[in-house]
Design a protein around this motif. Structure first.
Motif, PDB file in Angstrom:
ATOM      1  N   PHE A 123     -88.790  19.885  74.059  1.00 27.76           N
ATOM      2  CA  PHE A 123     -89.052  20.735  75.309  1.00 27.76           C
ATOM      3  C   PHE A 123     -88.597  19.964  76.456  1.00 27.76           C
ATOM      4  CE2 PHE A 123     -91.583  22.165  71.752  1.00 27.76           C
ATOM      5  CZ  PHE A 123     -91.361  23.557  71.841  1.00 27.76           C
ATOM      6  N   ASP A 124     -87.700  20.546  77.158  1.00 24.34           N
ATOM      7  CA  ASP A 124     -87.228  19.896  78.483  1.00 24.34           C
ATOM      8  C   ASP A 124     -87.598  21.050  79.705  1.00 24.34           C
ATOM      9  OD1 ASP A 124     -85.713  18.379  76.957  1.00 24.34           O
ATOM     10  OD2 ASP A 124     -83.749  18.659  77.950  1.00 24.34           O
ATOM     11  N   ASP A 125     -87.706  20.048  80.902  1.00 24.70           N
ATOM     12  CA  ASP A 125     -87.994  20.682  82.108  1.00 24.70           C
ATOM     13  C   ASP A 125     -89.235  20.944  82.540  1.00 24.70           C
ATOM     14  OD1 ASP A 125     -85.193  20.446  82.315  1.00 24.70           O
ATOM     15  OD2 ASP A 125     -84.923  22.884  82.453  1.00 24.70           O
ATOM     16  N   GLY A 126     -90.253  21.026  81.495  1.00 27.05           N
ATOM     17  CA  GLY A 126     -91.658  21.426  81.931  1.00 27.05           C
ATOM     18  C   GLY A 126     -92.236  20.183  82.667  1.00 27.05           C
ATOM     19  N   MET A 171     -89.158  11.255  79.358  1.00 29.00           N
ATOM     20  CA  MET A 171     -88.722  11.520  80.908  1.00 29.00           C
ATOM     21  C   MET A 171     -87.428  12.361  80.767  1.00 29.00           C
ATOM     22  SD  MET A 171     -89.097   7.590  82.117  1.00 29.00           S
ATOM     23  CE  MET A 171     -88.805   6.861  80.535  1.00 29.00           C
ATOM     24  N   HIS A 172     -87.357  13.237  81.793  1.00 29.28           N
ATOM     25  CA  HIS A 172     -86.245  13.953  81.955  1.00 29.28           C
ATOM     26  C   HIS A 172     -85.858  13.963  83.352  1.00 29.28           C
ATOM     27  CE1 HIS A 172     -83.324  16.975  81.097  1.00 29.28           C
ATOM     28  NE2 HIS A 172     -83.801  17.990  81.618  1.00 29.28           N
ATOM     29  N   SER A 173     -85.914  12.872  84.228  1.00 28.40           N
ATOM     30  CA  SER A 173     -85.837  12.549  85.541  1.00 28.40           C
ATOM     31  C   SER A 173     -87.026  13.116  86.306  1.00 28.40           C
ATOM     32  CB  SER A 173     -84.653  13.403  86.232  1.00 28.40           C
ATOM     33  OG  SER A 173     -84.668  14.567  86.424  1.00 28.40           O
TER      34      SER A 173
HETATM   35 ZN   LIG Z   1     -83.206  19.927  82.021  1.00 30.30          ZN
END
Ligand SMILES: [Zn+2]
Length: 322
Positions: A123-126, A171-173
């Motif tokens: 799951f990204d962006d959370g 990590m996703h930045s």
């Molecule tokens: Zn993203």
């Protein structure tokens, strides 16, 4: 004249008059004391703040100098590796045009799922307000997943829940702003340090997994992606792309059926031992939450498949750098 002196003496002996003089004296002494003490107090407070700022400055200088050394090291390694080609294995079939060729390395070291196809839900962006619902669903199925998070102050509890409940946090930045994250290698390194520190301070976890905003094959910037990859490598961080996407990153909300059908079609068409599914736990992705239990049950119904979090036992899935 005598009358006047008599009148003055009478007034001076008046208790009201004496009280007024006394109050006046007290006020004058008070003002004098304040004038003396105030600068002293302000100086002490200012000195304390200067000391604190000085310490913060020293700390920042230390981090910057460390960072600068790391960047130099990455540059050196990148120069050494410049002539080496990226390893490509075209065996893995690609079900959609969106997905690109992936690098599938040899089988992962032996673990309890050896010989099984591994499916990683990512799951990204959370985190967001949807994260709690996703964690509840995962918990009800006894499944562990992976969350590639950004910096979202206000969701501290969700970061802790992810780690406390045994999921992998990656990590996703920190900012997810392409123009900042990919402005330069120094900018990328600073952003990575920021999200890594943020996660460590909130959860105590030292993150070792990364997902590039847009994936490693994104073309939203002109910076050589290999420099970022080499930097992560020197920091002991492994990056993961995906080879299946539920398609919830589109500008509109996908229906639950569309999410389930396209995801299962991709999984069934994919000839790979490791399946990494891209999903988003961002605001507005409610149908992803609704589709999750159906997806889990359909994946669990497949033969010889285990849903696992990303760990060192999972072979990284990498998009080929163009
Ligand atoms: Zn993203």
């Amino acid at each position: 004249m005598n009358e006047e002196i008599k009148e003055n003496t009478k007034e001076q002996n008046n208790p009201e008059h004496r009280k007024r003089i006394h109050t006046l004296k007290k006020m004058i002494v008070g003002i004098l004391l304040s004038l003396l003490l105030l600068p002293t107090i302000l100086s002490v407070v200012a000195l304390g703040q200067i000391h604190q700022l000085n310490m913060q400055l020293n700390q920042s200088l230390l981090i910057l100098s460390d960072l600068s050394m790391q960047v130099q090291e990455v540059r050196r390694i990148a120069e050494e590796n410049n002539s080496q080609d990226v390893e490509i294995d075209t065996n893995a079939s690609q079900p959609t045009g969106q997905l690109q060729q992936i690098t599938m390395e040899d089988a992962a070291p032996s673990d309890s799922y050896e010989g099984m196809r591994k499916v990683c839900l990512t799951f990204d962006d959370g985190p967001s307000r949807n994260t709690d619902a996703i964690l509840d669903i995962l918990d009800s199925y006894g499944i562990k997943a992976t969350f590639f998070v950004n910096g979202h102050p206000g969701f501290e509890e969700q970061y802790r829940r992810i780690v406390d409940e045994g999921h992998t946090i990656g990590m996703h930045s920190y900012s997810h702003v392409y123009s900042d994250v990919y402005a330069s290698l120094e900018g990328f390194a600073m952003d990575t340090l920021e999200i890594r520190t943020y996660i460590r301070e909130l959860t105590g976890e030292e993150c070792v997994y990364y997902r590039f905003p847009g994936g490693s094959s994104n073309t939203v910037h002109t910076m050589p992606m290999q420099e970022c990859i080499d930097y992560l490598d020197t920091m002991g961080i492994t990056y993961f792309d995906w080879n299946v996407s539920v398609g919830d990153a589109l500008g509109y909300e996908r229906s639950v059926n569309a999410i389930v059908d396209t995801t299962m079609a991709q999984i069934n068409a994919l000839d790979a031992q490791t399946i990494v599914i891209l999903m988003h736990d961002a605001p507005g992705k409610e149908t992803t939450v609704e589709a999750l239990p159906i997806l889990i049950e359909k994946i669990q119904a497949l033969d010889n498949v285990a849903i696992v979090p990303i760990t060192e036992d999972v072979t990284p899935v990498h998009h080929v750098i163009q």
